[in-house]
Design an enzyme around this catalytic site. Structure first.
Site, PDB file in Angstrom:
ATOM      1  N   THR A 134       0.930  -1.456   0.240  1.00 55.96           N
ATOM      2  CA  THR A 134       0.056   0.054  -0.019  1.00 55.96           C
ATOM      3  C   THR A 134       0.801   1.121  -0.064  1.00 55.96           C
ATOM      4  OG1 THR A 134      -1.488   1.296   1.404  1.00 55.96           O
ATOM      5  CG2 THR A 134      -0.034  -0.379   2.513  1.00 55.96           C
ATOM      6  N   ASP A 135       0.309   2.280  -0.644  1.00 51.36           N
ATOM      7  CA  ASP A 135       0.905   3.744  -0.453  1.00 51.36           C
ATOM      8  C   ASP A 135       1.231   4.209   1.069  1.00 51.36           C
ATOM      9  OD1 ASP A 135      -1.748   4.327   0.052  1.00 51.36           O
ATOM     10  OD2 ASP A 135      -1.742   5.931  -1.708  1.00 51.36           O
ATOM     11  N   GLU A 136       0.339   3.425   1.911  1.00 52.00           N
ATOM     12  CA  GLU A 136       0.187   4.131   3.454  1.00 52.00           C
ATOM     13  C   GLU A 136       1.640   3.928   3.863  1.00 52.00           C
ATOM     14  OE1 GLU A 136      -3.204   3.424   5.683  1.00 52.00           O
ATOM     15  OE2 GLU A 136      -4.593   3.464   3.862  1.00 52.00           O
ATOM     16  N   TYR A 159      -1.795  -0.528  10.969  1.00 45.52           N
ATOM     17  CA  TYR A 159      -2.080  -1.192   9.712  1.00 45.52           C
ATOM     18  C   TYR A 159      -0.638  -0.788   8.741  1.00 45.52           C
ATOM     19  CZ  TYR A 159      -3.541  -1.518   4.857  1.00 45.52           C
ATOM     20  OH  TYR A 159      -3.144  -1.934   3.284  1.00 45.52           O
ATOM     21  N   LYS A 163       2.113  -3.209   7.323  1.00 45.58           N
ATOM     22  CA  LYS A 163       2.521  -3.488   5.899  1.00 45.58           C
ATOM     23  C   LYS A 163       3.956  -3.188   5.639  1.00 45.58           C
ATOM     24  CE  LYS A 163       0.049  -4.574   2.997  1.00 45.58           C
ATOM     25  NZ  LYS A 163      -0.296  -5.740   2.260  1.00 45.58           N
ATOM     26  N   PRO A 214     -21.191   9.615   7.734  1.00 47.41           N
ATOM     27  CA  PRO A 214     -20.117  10.102   8.760  1.00 47.41           C
ATOM     28  C   PRO A 214     -18.714  10.445   7.834  1.00 47.41           C
ATOM     29  CG  PRO A 214     -20.141   7.514   8.641  1.00 47.41           C
ATOM     30  CD  PRO A 214     -21.359   7.968   7.681  1.00 47.41           C
ATOM     31  N   PRO A 291      -7.822   8.866  14.824  1.00 45.44           N
ATOM     32  CA  PRO A 291      -6.534   9.122  15.537  1.00 45.44           C
ATOM     33  C   PRO A 291      -5.315   8.944  14.346  1.00 45.44           C
ATOM     34  CG  PRO A 291      -7.902   7.492  16.635  1.00 45.44           C
ATOM     35  CD  PRO A 291      -8.461   7.602  15.450  1.00 45.44           C
TER      36      PRO A 291
HETATM   37  P1  NAD Z   1      -9.905  -7.128   2.088  1.00 42.71           P
HETATM   38  O1  NAD Z   1      -9.749  -6.734   3.757  1.00 42.71           O
HETATM   39  O2  NAD Z   1     -10.929  -6.927   1.228  1.00 42.71           O
HETATM   40  O3  NAD Z   1      -9.320  -8.732   1.919  1.00 42.71           O
HETATM   41  C1  NAD Z   1      -8.406  -9.439   2.678  1.00 42.71           C
HETATM   42  C2  NAD Z   1      -8.414 -10.805   2.440  1.00 42.71           C
HETATM   43  O4  NAD Z   1      -7.514 -11.462   3.204  1.00 42.71           O
HETATM   44  C3  NAD Z   1      -9.788 -11.609   3.222  1.00 42.71           C
HETATM   45  O5  NAD Z   1     -10.397 -12.236   2.179  1.00 42.71           O
HETATM   46  C4  NAD Z   1      -9.477 -12.271   4.230  1.00 42.71           C
HETATM   47  O6  NAD Z   1     -10.172 -13.196   4.416  1.00 42.71           O
HETATM   48  C5  NAD Z   1      -7.987 -12.773   3.900  1.00 42.71           C
HETATM   49  N1  NAD Z   1      -7.157 -12.898   4.961  1.00 42.71           N
HETATM   50  C6  NAD Z   1      -7.189 -12.083   6.114  1.00 42.71           C
HETATM   51  N2  NAD Z   1      -6.319 -12.465   7.375  1.00 42.71           N
HETATM   52  C7  NAD Z   1      -5.862 -13.881   6.707  1.00 42.71           C
HETATM   53  C8  NAD Z   1      -5.146 -14.870   7.003  1.00 42.71           C
HETATM   54  N3  NAD Z   1      -4.768 -14.907   8.291  1.00 42.71           N
HETATM   55  N4  NAD Z   1      -4.844 -16.069   6.456  1.00 42.71           N
HETATM   56  C9  NAD Z   1      -5.645 -16.122   5.043  1.00 42.71           C
HETATM   57  N5  NAD Z   1      -6.292 -15.098   4.725  1.00 42.71           N
HETATM   58  C10 NAD Z   1      -6.464 -14.114   5.482  1.00 42.71           C
HETATM   59  O7  NAD Z   1      -8.346  -6.403   1.562  1.00 42.71           O
HETATM   60  P2  NAD Z   1      -8.271  -5.648   0.121  1.00 42.71           P
HETATM   61  O8  NAD Z   1      -8.828  -4.358   0.194  1.00 42.71           O
HETATM   62  O9  NAD Z   1      -8.733  -6.474  -0.760  1.00 42.71           O
HETATM   63  O10 NAD Z   1      -6.881  -5.639   0.012  1.00 42.71           O
HETATM   64  C11 NAD Z   1      -6.037  -6.749  -0.301  1.00 42.71           C
HETATM   65  C12 NAD Z   1      -4.436  -6.461  -0.191  1.00 42.71           C
HETATM   66  O11 NAD Z   1      -4.106  -5.211  -0.929  1.00 42.71           O
HETATM   67  C13 NAD Z   1      -3.991  -6.207   1.279  1.00 42.71           C
HETATM   68  O12 NAD Z   1      -2.735  -6.697   1.303  1.00 42.71           O
HETATM   69  C14 NAD Z   1      -3.910  -4.642   1.351  1.00 42.71           C
HETATM   70  O13 NAD Z   1      -2.921  -4.186   2.231  1.00 42.71           O
HETATM   71  C15 NAD Z   1      -3.480  -4.173  -0.260  1.00 42.71           C
HETATM   72  N6  NAD Z   1      -3.963  -2.704  -0.688  1.00 42.71           N
HETATM   73  C16 NAD Z   1      -5.409  -2.605  -0.577  1.00 42.71           C
HETATM   74  C17 NAD Z   1      -5.845  -1.349  -0.997  1.00 42.71           C
HETATM   75  C18 NAD Z   1      -7.127  -0.865  -0.921  1.00 42.71           C
HETATM   76  O14 NAD Z   1      -7.567   0.183  -1.196  1.00 42.71           O
HETATM   77  N7  NAD Z   1      -8.234  -1.659  -0.782  1.00 42.71           N
HETATM   78  C19 NAD Z   1      -5.015  -0.401  -1.269  1.00 42.71           C
HETATM   79  C20 NAD Z   1      -3.681  -0.923  -1.611  1.00 42.71           C
HETATM   80  C21 NAD Z   1      -3.224  -2.233  -1.052  1.00 42.71           C
HETATM   81  O1  DAU Z   2      -4.235   3.873   0.478  1.00 46.81           O
HETATM   82  C1  DAU Z   2      -4.408   2.541   0.261  1.00 46.81           C
HETATM   83  C2  DAU Z   2      -5.111   2.030   1.526  1.00 46.81           C
HETATM   84  O2  DAU Z   2      -6.492   2.526   1.451  1.00 46.81           O
HETATM   85  C3  DAU Z   2      -5.249   0.611   1.913  1.00 46.81           C
HETATM   86  O3  DAU Z   2      -4.089   0.198   2.102  1.00 46.81           O
HETATM   87  C4  DAU Z   2      -6.261   0.206   3.045  1.00 46.81           C
HETATM   88  O4  DAU Z   2      -6.272  -1.235   2.820  1.00 46.81           O
HETATM   89  C5  DAU Z   2      -7.522   1.036   2.574  1.00 46.81           C
HETATM   90  O5  DAU Z   2      -8.346   0.538   3.649  1.00 46.81           O
HETATM   91  C6  DAU Z   2      -7.593   2.438   2.292  1.00 46.81           C
HETATM   92  O6  DAU Z   2      -7.213   3.059   3.425  1.00 46.81           O
HETATM   93  P1  DAU Z   2      -7.863   4.272   4.058  1.00 46.81           P
HETATM   94  O7  DAU Z   2      -7.928   4.481   5.601  1.00 46.81           O
HETATM   95  O8  DAU Z   2      -7.567   5.613   3.059  1.00 46.81           O
HETATM   96  O9  DAU Z   2      -9.486   3.981   3.351  1.00 46.81           O
HETATM   97  P2  DAU Z   2     -10.987   4.172   4.198  1.00 46.81           P
HETATM   98  O10 DAU Z   2     -11.780   3.988   3.021  1.00 46.81           O
HETATM   99  O11 DAU Z   2     -10.964   3.531   5.652  1.00 46.81           O
HETATM  100  O12 DAU Z   2     -11.013   5.861   4.229  1.00 46.81           O
HETATM  101  C7  DAU Z   2     -11.008   6.880   3.165  1.00 46.81           C
HETATM  102  C8  DAU Z   2     -10.928   8.021   3.667  1.00 46.81           C
HETATM  103  O13 DAU Z   2     -12.188   8.382   4.116  1.00 46.81           O
HETATM  104  C9  DAU Z   2     -10.050   8.344   4.893  1.00 46.81           C
HETATM  105  O14 DAU Z   2      -9.257   9.604   4.858  1.00 46.81           O
HETATM  106  C10 DAU Z   2     -10.623   8.196   6.182  1.00 46.81           C
HETATM  107  C11 DAU Z   2     -12.154   8.610   5.762  1.00 46.81           C
HETATM  108  N1  DAU Z   2     -13.418   8.113   6.248  1.00 46.81           N
HETATM  109  C12 DAU Z   2     -13.419   6.759   6.187  1.00 46.81           C
HETATM  110  C13 DAU Z   2     -14.560   5.983   6.753  1.00 46.81           C
HETATM  111  C14 DAU Z   2     -14.552   4.625   6.977  1.00 46.81           C
HETATM  112  C15 DAU Z   2     -14.243   8.798   6.595  1.00 46.81           C
HETATM  113  O15 DAU Z   2     -14.520  10.205   6.487  1.00 46.81           O
HETATM  114  N2  DAU Z   2     -15.600   8.114   6.899  1.00 46.81           N
HETATM  115  C16 DAU Z   2     -15.524   6.834   7.233  1.00 46.81           C
HETATM  116  O16 DAU Z   2     -16.454   6.445   7.881  1.00 46.81           O
END
Ligand code: NAD
Ligand code: DAU
Length: 353
Positions: A134-136, A159, A163, A214, A291
């Site tokens: 992730t970019d985070e 988180y 990562k 929210p 936070p």
């Molecule tokens: P998600 O939470 O939707 O899916 C995660 C999956 O991993 C689930 O199917 C869960 O059952 C499985 N999992 C969790 N713990 C496990 C374990 N101990 N053993 C086996 N499987 C397990 O996540 P996502 O949003 O699809 O993200 C997938 C990957 O991409 C992650 O590594 C995340 O860090 C990365 N990523 C996500 C985003 C985003 O915006 N969602 C952006 C950049 C990178």
């Molecule tokens: O940048 C990549 C990341 O993006 C991934 O690595 C993470 O797995 C993915 O969850 C996501 O993280 P964010 O924290 O950016 O995503 P989220 O959807 O939780 O929140 C997006 C933005 O919106 C963030 O600034 C927090 C805000 N937010 C989120 C929720 C859930 C709100 O304002 N209200 C909310 O209820």
């Protein structure tokens, strides 16, 4: 990666992983795609319906944090490539229970690295371990600047710390053992099948039910949104054309303030639902900030464009419209994933059902 036979996808029942599995199974009939997933609250086999009966697809329920289970899989199958997505992925949950993130994201990654290294000894040149990150990990930007591949790591949530740690272990295996790796760091994904704890599906679900929407803090935090199928195409390109040991940043060139995004979702939903203009915006509610809320993420995706010829194809206009339409057309899916444990989650984190 050359024409490999067996590709292990971890986390393939999650949001991004299920889109990736469907794409790989359908696009590469000669590959055997194994999906290893523990089916946590975020994993949903329903997402994989289009491929569940495919001959070149196998689902295995297993926990990457359990070294024995991971070793067994590598003993049973001659795995040629790994695309590692399994993770705890939600920042808010990591603030509440950081240890689970260390266990899955750090120890789980290490278990996979150890098992692959043992199984691949003497054949590293024919194998690939692709770690999806992730970019985070780069921290938080001010008003200007972009994350590049050489931006120093500065994770600020449990988180992103987990990562970042997993990325370091993956690189350490490359430098120490000559183990074949690729890493990508991607910005915020959106699209169908995303669990409604994340901003976009949560807001759409709440709009549908006329619940408060929210927005954390003052809503000026910025994210760079990428349509999930563009991330999938980037992963495909990196797996097949990426240079061993390299890192690629993936982004959407699509920065938006949270408040602007939520207003846009309100307007698209109202239009689609035939509600009066401005109806949903009235329910936007500014709530207590997350936070350590990172202010801004933005990706310089120049390297992957220059070196591998990838860039996002989906415009924000089309991507957000498609996404809203998918959730409105799949309200039964939304209902199923928000029943049960989701109610407790929502109450705990938002103080109401
Ligand atoms: P998600 O939470 O939707 O899916 C995660 C999956 O991993 C689930 O199917 C869960 O059952 C499985 N999992 C969790 N713990 C496990 C374990 N101990 N053993 C086996 N499987 C397990 O996540 P996502 O949003 O699809 O993200 C997938 C990957 O991409 C992650 O590594 C995340 O860090 C990365 N990523 C996500 C985003 C985003 O915006 N969602 C952006 C950049 C990178
Ligand atoms: O940048 C990549 C990341 O993006 C991934 O690595 C993470 O797995 C993915 O969850 C996501 O993280 P964010 O924290 O950016 O995503 P989220 O959807 O939780 O929140 C997006 C933005 O919106 C963030 O600034 C927090 C805000 N937010 C989120 C929720 C859930 C709100 O304002 N209200 C909310 O209820």
């Amino acid at each position: 990666m050359e024409a490999r036979k067996t590709v292990l996808v971890t986390g393939g029942a999650g949001f991004i992983g299920s889109h990736l599995c469907i794409q790989l199974v359908q696009k590469y009939p000669d590959y055997h795609i194994i999906n290893l997933d523990n089916l946590t609250y975020a994993g949903n086999l329903e997402n994989l319906k289009p491929i569940e009966k495919a001959k070149n697809y196998t689902f295995i329920k297993g926990d990457i944090a359990n070294a024995g289970e991971v070793d067994q899989l590598f003993d049973k199958y001659e795995v040629d490539g790994v695309i590692h997505l399994a993770a705890e992925s939600h920042v808010d949950r990591s603030i509440d229970s950081p240890n689970e993130f260390a266990l899955t994201n750090v120890i789980g990654t290490l278990n996979l690295l150890n098992a692959a290294k043992k199984s691949w000894e003497g054949k590293f040149d024919q194998k690939m371990f692709y770690h999806v990150s992730t970019d985070e990990v780069y921290g938080s930007l001010g008003d200007t600047g972009l994350f590049r591949e050489d931006t120093p790591y500065d994770p600020r949530s449990p988180y992103s710390a987990s990562k970042a740690s997993s990325d370091h272990f993956v690189r350490a295996f490359y430098h120490t053992y000559g183990f074949p790796i690729l890493i990508s760091n991607c910005s915020n994904n959106y699209g169908p099948l995303q669990f409604p704890e994340k901003l976009i599906p949560l807001v759409i679900n709440n709009i549908l039910h006329r619940k408060p929407l929210p927005v954390y803090g003052d809503g000026t935090n910025v994210r760079d949104w990428l349509y999930v199928l563009d991330h999938v195409s980037a992963m495909d390109v990196i797996l097949h054309k990426g240079k061993t040991g390299e890192t690629y940043n993936i982004g959407g060139n699509n920065e938006m303030k949270n408040i602007d995004l939520v207003e846009l979702l309100c307007d698209i939903c109202d239009d689609e639902l035939g509600r009066p203009v401005g109806d949903s915006r009235k329910r936007i509610t500014f709530v207590k900030d997350r936070p350590g809320h990172d202010k801004r993420y933005a990706i310089d995706a120049g390297k992957i464009k220059r070196e591998l010829g990838w860039e996002p194809q989906t415009t924000a206009e089309l991507g957000f419209k498609n996404t809203v339409k998918w959730y409105l057309d799949n309200q039964e899916w939304l209902k199923r994933v928000t029943s049960g444990a989701y109610q407790d989650y929502y109450k705990k984190f938002y103080g109401q059902n």
